[in-house]
Design an enzyme around this catalytic site. Structure first.
Site, PDB file in Angstrom:
ATOM      1  N   PHE A  72       0.843  -1.209   0.000  1.00  0.00           N
ATOM      2  CA  PHE A  72       0.000   0.000   0.000  1.00  0.00           C
ATOM      3  C   PHE A  72       0.874   1.255   0.000  1.00  0.00           C
ATOM      4  CE2 PHE A  72      -2.425  -3.472   1.716  1.00  0.00           C
ATOM      5  CZ  PHE A  72      -3.637  -3.350   1.059  1.00  0.00           C
ATOM      6  N   SER A  73       2.070   1.101  -0.530  1.00  0.00           N
ATOM      7  CA  SER A  73       3.100   2.125  -0.382  1.00  0.00           C
ATOM      8  C   SER A  73       2.788   3.431  -1.115  1.00  0.00           C
ATOM      9  CB  SER A  73       4.408   1.535  -0.913  1.00  0.00           C
ATOM     10  OG  SER A  73       5.306   2.539  -1.273  1.00  0.00           O
ATOM     11  N   ASN A  74       2.915   4.525  -0.384  1.00  0.00           N
ATOM     12  CA  ASN A  74       2.791   5.852  -1.012  1.00  0.00           C
ATOM     13  C   ASN A  74       3.918   6.068  -2.019  1.00  0.00           C
ATOM     14  OD1 ASN A  74       0.601   6.672   0.630  1.00  0.00           O
ATOM     15  ND2 ASN A  74       2.017   7.121   2.310  1.00  0.00           N
TER      16      ASN A  74
END
Ligand SMILES: Cc1ncc(COP(=O)(O)O)c(C=O)c1O
Length: 328
Positions: A72-74
């Site tokens: 879910f990495s920005n």
């Protein structure tokens, strides 16, 4: 160290003074530094950390880059966007057993053309090891390898372009930011060391660590060229211990919603909300002398809200409130 010849873009930013009964009682000023980017997916600290990498790719005529991130990495969402805008290829090693087609972050990255490679945890742990990086360099010829979070020395140099120390009311004497892979904190230390030469040094740079990572201090130090390592007073403070990263305790979610409703500035519970929550606790505990002027870096990360909703870590009501304010 290889420095790109292109200049980094100095980010446009908005400042907001946060006035609360808490700040008034402690007699401290709290300012939020909010970078403004045309692309919401490259918000906060993201473009600053990526800009020199993209410049280097263009100057050296690399085909593209390889990078790393959680599911879910920005950073993955931002770097996929940046790659598409720059017209370069992007490959990401994702810490996940499979690439879930319904994961909103990964779906978005794929829509931007990023190639996602599911990577088991044991392999993912090797992401900074020299031998593993040599294998990747062979596997992805003519590609720049960008570390997780964009946290290289180049990434930190990009962050150093942020003018966090000069609030509209005058110089801040305390800088604070959420910290995870360390590049943002390293950039603030670099900028502050440069300010030292102009006698404008802040007294305290605080990285509010959202991960339990005992190696973080060393990681930050390694990102600093030797001339910066000694100059600036900085420290790392753990945020809520006992809660794992990316697990959202109810009090953090409530804090984000109330803060957003009061100030009209959206924050999220993994990075900025968690860090601000801790900063509020520190202010309440009298850890800052009366008269202190604190500058807090709003590092963005609002794309992560969709993933929190997807994993049912926040309710739809909270999601709506926070994402509506983020879109304003
Ligand atoms: C929204 C947000 N804030 C703060 C951070 C922490 O920055 P760094 O990884 O450079 O320590 C991250 C991670 O990149 C992030 O996504």
């Amino acid at each position: 160290m290889l420095l790109p010849t292109c200049h980094a873009t100095i980010p446009a930013a908005r400042w907001h003074q946060i006035i609360e009964p808490l700040t008034a009682a402690a007699k401290v000023e709290l300012w939020l530094y909010c970078p403004v980017t045309a692309e919401p997916m490259i918000s906060g600290n993201k473009w600053m950390k990526l800009q020199y990498h993209i410049n280097l790719i263009q100057q050296q005529q690399y085909r593209g880059f390889v990078t790393f991130g959680g599911a879910f990495s920005n950073h993955l969402a931002a770097s996929a966007t940046a790659a598409k805008l720059a017209g370069v290829s992007a490959t990401a090693y994702v810490r996940a057993d499979t690439i879930d087609p319904d994961n909103p972050t990964l779906r978005y990255c794929q829509q931007q053309g990023m190639l996602l490679l599911a990577t088991d945890r044991a392999t993912y742990r090797r992401r900074q090891q020299t031998d593993f990086l040599a294998i990747l360099a062979k596997r992805h010829p003519n590609c720049l390898i960008i570390p997780e979070g964009g946290s290289s020395t180049l990434g930190a140099q990009g962050i150093a372009s942020a003018d966090l120390g000069n609030t509209p009311a005058g110089p801040a004497n305390i800088l604070a930011t959420a910290t995870a892979s360390g590049g943002t904190l390293a950039g603030l230390i670099m900028a502050n060391s440069q300010a030292t030469k102009m006698n404008n040094q802040v007294k305290d740079i605080i990285g509010l660590a959202v991960l339990n990572d005992s190696g973080l201090h060393d990681k930050v130090a390694q990102l600093l060229p030797a001339c910066f390592a000694m100059a600036a007073p900085w420290r790392i403070i753990a945020t809520a211990t006992g809660h794992r990263y990316a697990k959202c305790p109810g009090e953090h979610i409530e804090f984000c919603c109330q803060f957003t409703a009061r100030h009209g500035i959206a924050i999220e519970p993994i990075y900025t909300g968690r860090a601000l929550y801790k900063l509020y606790q520190m202010i309440a505990a009298g850890e800052f002398a009366p008269g202190s002027r604190i500058s807090f870096f709003h590092t963005g990360g609002m794309q992560g809200l969709a993933g929190l909703l997807y994993r049912k870590l926040i309710s739809f009501k909270h999601y709506q409130l926070l994402s509506a304010a983020a879109a304003d």
